[in-house]
Design a protein around this motif. Sequence first.
Motif, mmCIF file in Angstrom:
data_model
loop_
_atom_site.group_PDB
_atom_site.id
_atom_site.type_symbol
_atom_site.label_atom_id
_atom_site.label_comp_id
_atom_site.label_asym_id
_atom_site.label_seq_id
_atom_site.Cartn_x
_atom_site.Cartn_y
_atom_site.Cartn_z
ATOM 1 N N UNK A 150 3.829 12.791 -10.373
ATOM 2 C CA UNK A 150 2.552 13.169 -10.959
ATOM 3 C C UNK A 150 2.256 14.621 -10.569
ATOM 4 N N UNK A 151 1.258 15.202 -11.223
ATOM 5 C CA UNK A 151 0.839 16.549 -10.826
ATOM 6 C C UNK A 151 0.301 16.521 -9.395
ATOM 7 N N UNK A 152 -0.422 15.470 -9.040
ATOM 8 C CA UNK A 152 -1.019 15.346 -7.706
ATOM 9 C C UNK A 152 -1.078 13.874 -7.337
ATOM 10 N N UNK A 153 -1.098 13.572 -6.022
ATOM 11 C CA UNK A 153 -1.163 12.167 -5.630
ATOM 12 C C UNK A 153 -2.519 11.544 -5.985
ATOM 13 N N UNK A 154 -2.521 10.238 -6.138
ATOM 14 C CA UNK A 154 -3.748 9.540 -6.515
ATOM 15 C C UNK A 154 -3.868 8.278 -5.655
ATOM 16 N N UNK A 155 -4.954 8.177 -4.926
ATOM 17 C CA UNK A 155 -5.166 6.982 -4.099
ATOM 18 C C UNK A 155 -5.721 5.868 -4.970
ATOM 19 N N UNK A 156 -5.102 4.712 -4.878
ATOM 20 C CA UNK A 156 -5.512 3.599 -5.741
ATOM 21 C C UNK A 156 -5.551 2.321 -4.908
ATOM 22 N N UNK A 157 -6.324 1.337 -5.358
ATOM 23 C CA UNK A 157 -6.302 0.063 -4.646
ATOM 24 C C UNK A 157 -5.411 -0.955 -5.347
ATOM 25 N N UNK A 158 -4.927 -0.598 -6.534
ATOM 26 C CA UNK A 158 -4.010 -1.472 -7.266
ATOM 27 C C UNK A 158 -3.223 -0.649 -8.266
ATOM 28 N N UNK A 159 -2.102 -1.197 -8.683
ATOM 29 C CA UNK A 159 -1.278 -0.517 -9.681
ATOM 30 C C UNK A 159 -1.023 -1.520 -10.792
ATOM 31 N N UNK A 160 -1.402 -1.156 -11.994
ATOM 32 C CA UNK A 160 -1.164 -2.049 -13.129
ATOM 33 C C UNK A 160 0.133 -1.648 -13.818
ATOM 34 N N UNK A 161 0.999 -2.608 -14.061
ATOM 35 C CA UNK A 161 2.289 -2.323 -14.698
ATOM 36 C C UNK A 161 2.554 -3.324 -15.811
ATOM 37 N N UNK A 162 2.634 -2.832 -17.024
ATOM 38 C CA UNK A 162 3.052 -3.656 -18.157
ATOM 39 C C UNK A 162 4.581 -3.625 -18.205
ATOM 40 N N UNK A 163 5.224 -4.535 -18.949
ATOM 41 C CA UNK A 163 6.690 -4.546 -18.989
ATOM 42 C C UNK A 163 7.272 -3.182 -19.356
ATOM 43 N N UNK A 164 8.225 -2.732 -18.537
ATOM 44 C CA UNK A 164 8.890 -1.459 -18.784
ATOM 45 C C UNK A 164 8.311 -0.308 -17.982
ATOM 46 N N UNK A 165 7.061 -0.431 -17.531
ATOM 47 C CA UNK A 165 6.427 0.687 -16.812
ATOM 48 C C UNK A 165 6.905 0.760 -15.366
ATOM 49 N N UNK A 166 6.843 1.972 -14.800
ATOM 50 C CA UNK A 166 7.152 2.185 -13.381
ATOM 51 C C UNK A 166 6.017 2.931 -12.696
ATOM 52 N N UNK A 167 5.937 2.702 -11.395
ATOM 53 C CA UNK A 167 5.025 3.490 -10.564
ATOM 54 C C UNK A 167 5.710 3.702 -9.229
ATOM 55 N N UNK A 168 5.768 4.958 -8.797
ATOM 56 C CA UNK A 168 6.214 5.233 -7.432
ATOM 57 C C UNK A 168 4.961 5.355 -6.583
ATOM 58 N N UNK A 169 4.909 4.566 -5.511
ATOM 59 C CA UNK A 169 3.726 4.605 -4.647
ATOM 60 C C UNK A 169 4.160 4.809 -3.202
ATOM 61 N N UNK A 170 3.253 5.371 -2.412
ATOM 62 C CA UNK A 170 3.465 5.440 -0.971
ATOM 63 C C UNK A 170 2.592 4.363 -0.338
ATOM 64 N N UNK A 171 3.230 3.499 0.451
ATOM 65 C CA UNK A 171 2.491 2.515 1.252
ATOM 66 C C UNK A 171 2.603 2.992 2.692
ATOM 67 N N UNK A 172 1.461 3.117 3.358
ATOM 68 C CA UNK A 172 1.486 3.626 4.731
ATOM 69 C C UNK A 172 1.337 2.466 5.717
#
Length: 459
Positions: free
Chosen positions: A261-283
């Motif tokens: 992404x252009x910048x990191x985004x803090x989220x409490x959940x990640x929604x993923x429909x079939x085919x989608x990806x998300x790279x997240x950092x879990x601390x």
Amino acid sequence: RTPSPRLLAGGAPLPKPYTVPLPLPAVAKPHRTDTTTDYYELVQRTAEVEILPGLRTPIWGYDGQFPGPTIRARSGRRTVVRVTNSLGAPTVTHLHGGHTPPESDGYPTDLVQPGTHRDYVFPLEQRAATLWYHDHRMDFTGPQVWRGLAGFFLVGDDEEEALPLPSGERDVPLLICDRSFQADGTMPYPARHDGPGAREAFMGGVLGDVILVNGAPWPQLGVDRARYRLRLLNGSNARTYELALSPGGALTRIGSDGGLLAAPQTVDRVRLAPGERADVIADFAAYRLGDHIELRNLLGEGPQARVMRFTVERDARDDSAIPKTLSRIEPLDPATAAVTRDFEFTSGDMHGHTGWLINGKPFDARRVDARPKLGQVEIWRLTSDVAHPVHLHLAPFQVLSAGGERPSGPLEWKDTVELREAQTVEIITRFTGYRGRYVLHCHNLEHEDMAMMSTFEVV
Ligand code: C2O
Ligand code: CU
């Protein structure tokens, strides 16, 4: 804790959640490499693997594995993957998210017949991203992916490598998908026309009872008290997830379908429909030694709410960091768009029975529905009656609006976007690189097989 009705019907003995260690797909090694190109070979074959304890599950896998081997490729290095079909049915392989010449893009009728092979050539003139490869045979993508024909394809580049993101063992690909099992361990795939109501059930897409991560049911991973990069891929045929840590912990979204992404985004959940990806950092440094942290699916109930578990096992040094800016992404300017096209996703009549259509038509390889010019910026307006995850081949896009709202997060490149019920999503893209035939389609794999696919030709 109550298993779903289909599970009871299937009757396979299920493991207790979080008892199976998380498997990591093998990393493929090039069998040859020269100054410009890395050559890989994958053989599609049947195998029997242990997914449920004590049972053998027949699969179709790249190299007999599910997920298939992970290819770790490099931006700008030509990557040639020879896929040999040792199965009893034709296949097609598509690199999802690949900026790929048309003859290697896995057009759904470019079949690789049993006993033959095909060299898929990926120039990879594209940024670092979490991609995946999977079967793409028209009419049979649903069953062939269900049986196991999918794997990770990770592209790296210098821009990403210069960032202090978690790497090595702390960079973990997680292919999440759902499957159902019978008492003998087999993963049945419903026949499209069998019995009353079958077609209706099939219309929604095929759901499984058991959530698998990298091919294991509700696995568990021991982690350091440190940051981890989780590459989340929804490889399910039809299930959408909202993933969250429990007890609640922040996730920082750093990447999307098309890379950082252009910048990191803090989220409490990640929604993923079939085919989608998300790279997240879990601390995991936010937790204590011995803590168990679940990755949960907020859209599921009972067994479908559990995904996997992390256990904080070790104190360890962590040199990683999340930079304030991640990647330079130029917004595509709607004022530069030469054309706006409309694509309407509906159900309707398909050769005498109900199917899924785009602009009132089922997929037909002899028909071209749009002819964008090479280099041209276009706005595509996607409208749906019910939810559809829509995937565009070749050209990564930016979302201009969804349901009338501008996206609120940082700028990102997508290749798959979820159209919610009765929604319009406007995407903007530039068709660069190659002339030729590509597809736009629904990534609910049953919808895809029931013809919700359209051919465009870059001219
Ligand atoms: Cu992931 Cu056209 O597919
Ligand atoms: Cu759909």
